[in-house]
Scaffold this motif. Structure first.
Motif, PDB file in Angstrom:
ATOM      1  N   THR A 100       0.826  -1.211   0.000  1.00  0.00           N
ATOM      2  CA  THR A 100       0.000   0.000   0.000  1.00  0.00           C
ATOM      3  C   THR A 100       0.861   1.263   0.000  1.00  0.00           C
ATOM      4  N   GLU A 101       0.286   2.317  -0.530  1.00  0.00           N
ATOM      5  CA  GLU A 101       0.957   3.614  -0.518  1.00  0.00           C
ATOM      6  C   GLU A 101       0.966   4.196   0.891  1.00  0.00           C
ATOM      7  N   GLU A 102      -0.098   3.918   1.629  1.00  0.00           N
ATOM      8  CA  GLU A 102      -0.271   4.534   2.949  1.00  0.00           C
ATOM      9  C   GLU A 102       0.301   3.649   4.063  1.00  0.00           C
ATOM     10  N   GLU A 103       0.714   4.310   5.101  1.00  0.00           N
ATOM     11  CA  GLU A 103       1.112   3.638   6.342  1.00  0.00           C
ATOM     12  C   GLU A 103      -0.108   3.602   7.270  1.00  0.00           C
ATOM     13  N   VAL A 104      -0.270   2.474   7.962  1.00  0.00           N
ATOM     14  CA  VAL A 104      -1.373   2.327   8.912  1.00  0.00           C
ATOM     15  C   VAL A 104      -0.792   2.278  10.323  1.00  0.00           C
ATOM     16  N   VAL A 105      -1.279   3.165  11.175  1.00  0.00           N
ATOM     17  CA  VAL A 105      -0.871   3.194  12.588  1.00  0.00           C
ATOM     18  C   VAL A 105      -2.139   2.938  13.403  1.00  0.00           C
ATOM     19  N   MET A 106      -2.369   1.677  13.732  1.00  0.00           N
ATOM     20  CA  MET A 106      -3.618   1.302  14.372  1.00  0.00           C
ATOM     21  C   MET A 106      -3.556   1.566  15.876  1.00  0.00           C
ATOM     22  N   PRO A 107      -4.507   2.331  16.408  1.00  0.00           N
ATOM     23  CA  PRO A 107      -4.526   2.591  17.857  1.00  0.00           C
ATOM     24  C   PRO A 107      -4.684   1.275  18.638  1.00  0.00           C
ATOM     25  N   PHE A 108      -4.278   1.326  19.894  1.00  0.00           N
ATOM     26  CA  PHE A 108      -4.366   0.133  20.738  1.00  0.00           C
ATOM     27  C   PHE A 108      -5.797  -0.189  21.145  1.00  0.00           C
ATOM     28  N   ASP A 109      -6.700   0.771  20.985  1.00  0.00           N
ATOM     29  CA  ASP A 109      -8.101   0.520  21.334  1.00  0.00           C
ATOM     30  C   ASP A 109      -8.976   0.388  20.089  1.00  0.00           C
ATOM     31  N   LYS A 110      -8.351   0.119  18.916  1.00  0.00           N
ATOM     32  CA  LYS A 110      -9.083  -0.025  17.654  1.00  0.00           C
ATOM     33  C   LYS A 110      -8.582  -1.258  16.903  1.00  0.00           C
ATOM     34  N   ILE A 111      -9.395  -1.750  16.009  1.00  0.00           N
ATOM     35  CA  ILE A 111      -9.005  -2.854  15.127  1.00  0.00           C
ATOM     36  C   ILE A 111      -9.502  -2.528  13.725  1.00  0.00           C
ATOM     37  N   GLY A 112      -8.705  -2.902  12.724  1.00  0.00           N
ATOM     38  CA  GLY A 112      -9.075  -2.601  11.344  1.00  0.00           C
ATOM     39  C   GLY A 112      -9.485  -3.843  10.576  1.00  0.00           C
ATOM     40  N   PHE A 113     -10.375  -3.667   9.617  1.00  0.00           N
ATOM     41  CA  PHE A 113     -10.800  -4.755   8.729  1.00  0.00           C
ATOM     42  C   PHE A 113     -10.577  -4.302   7.285  1.00  0.00           C
ATOM     43  N   ILE A 114      -9.961  -5.173   6.489  1.00  0.00           N
ATOM     44  CA  ILE A 114      -9.551  -4.804   5.137  1.00  0.00           C
ATOM     45  C   ILE A 114     -10.152  -5.760   4.111  1.00  0.00           C
ATOM     46  N   SER A 115     -10.278  -5.271   2.879  1.00  0.00           N
ATOM     47  CA  SER A 115     -10.840  -6.081   1.804  1.00  0.00           C
ATOM     48  C   SER A 115     -10.393  -5.499   0.466  1.00  0.00           C
ATOM     49  N   ILE A 116     -11.030  -5.947  -0.615  1.00  0.00           N
ATOM     50  CA  ILE A 116     -10.814  -5.417  -1.962  1.00  0.00           C
ATOM     51  C   ILE A 116     -12.148  -4.892  -2.472  1.00  0.00           C
TER      52      ILE A 116
END
Length: 275
Positions: A100-116
């Motif tokens: 990815t072009e972007e950097e992801v900095v995920m907070p400790f109190d959050k979770i991310g979900f990814i797809s296409i």
């Protein structure tokens, strides 16, 4: 807002913001809305660089970055460096790694979900990598994709095809340091997908080609039998005459041999000894 110790891209430690929420009140376990995304401070956003134009409904669209790897027969392919708007393609049955072009900095109190995005899925591009980003992850994302469609897929650097959703946890993770992720495509990943693979469409085409070959062979056999039959029918008179001539030549000799063996020997003077 709380502060947490973490690691920078160079491996050194630093103190980072553990809460990127625009406000202090969020429903436990709730997904971010588009308004929440739009209210983010770009300097503390979980996606960096942060561009509000890439907000799509309740998700943020990550884009293809500067490094890609597309599998090739014999493992001859290497990581490609892309300039802005550089194009590339993924053939049917090929795997690829897309940074990815972007950097992801995920907070400790959050979770991310990814797809296409659905558009890319309709082309046949399938995400075969992970589907979430852990709390405390810091780095770019690598999407492992497979072209399960029947045709070549054309992409370019900057294409926004990877949506990410963020949800709040009921309480922060017990992790206290950021987990440094990827900033390039490592060779250990490349070694796992070197080569070319066959998808369902290609297998169906090969089976179809094999069936056509079988039909052609059967047709050829029928044609050959018909031709042989016609040739035999046309040549039957000649064959019959040849057999008859051969038989007429052999028959007198056979009769002579049989008769001569039964007659007694003739004495000198030519007179028969038969009374």
């Amino acid at each position: 807002m709380t502060l947490e110790k973490g690691y920078g891209s160079g491996g050194g430690s630093y103190v980072g913001d553990n809460s990127t929420s625009p406000t202090d009140i969020h429903p436990a376990g709730g997904f971010w809305s588009d308004k929440t995304w739009k209210d983010l401070n770009p300097s503390t956003s979980p996606v960096r660089p942060f561009k509000r134009k890439q907000i799509d409904e309740s998700n943020y669209l990550l884009s293809i970055g500067e490094e890609i790897y597309v599998s090739a027969p014999g493992g001859k392919s290497t990581v490609q460096k892309l300039q802005p708007n550089d194009r590339f393609s993924i053939d049917a049955g090929q795997f690829a790694f897309l940074l990815t072009e972007e950097e992801v900095v995920m907070p400790f109190d959050k979770i991310g979900f990814i797809s296409i995005r659905a558009t890319a899925k309709f082309w046949g591009l399938v995400n075969i990598s992970g589907f979430h980003v852990d709390p405390g992850y810091k780095g770019k994302l690598i999407f492992a994709v497979f072209n399960a469609g029947p045709t070549r897929i054309h992409l370019k650097r900057g294409d926004q095809i990877f949506p990410i959703w963020i949800a709040a946890l009921d309480q922060p993770s017990t992790r206290t340091e950021y987990k440094v992720g990827y900033y390039e495509i490592p060779s250990k990943l490349i070694n796992q997908i070197s080569g070319e693979f066959t998808n369902a469409y290609q297998l169906a085409e090969k089976l179809k080609a094999a069936q056509e070959d079988i039909v052609q062979l059967k047709s050829f056999r029928v044609y050959m039998m018909a031709i042989i039959g016609i040739v035999l029918a046309l040549m039957s008179p000649f064959i019959k005459d040849a057999v008859t001539r051969i038989y007429d030549t052999i028959k007198p000799q056979a009769i002579c041999v049989g008769a001569c063996q039964q007659l007694p020997p003739t004495p000198p003077g030519g007179q028969s000894t038969t009374p």
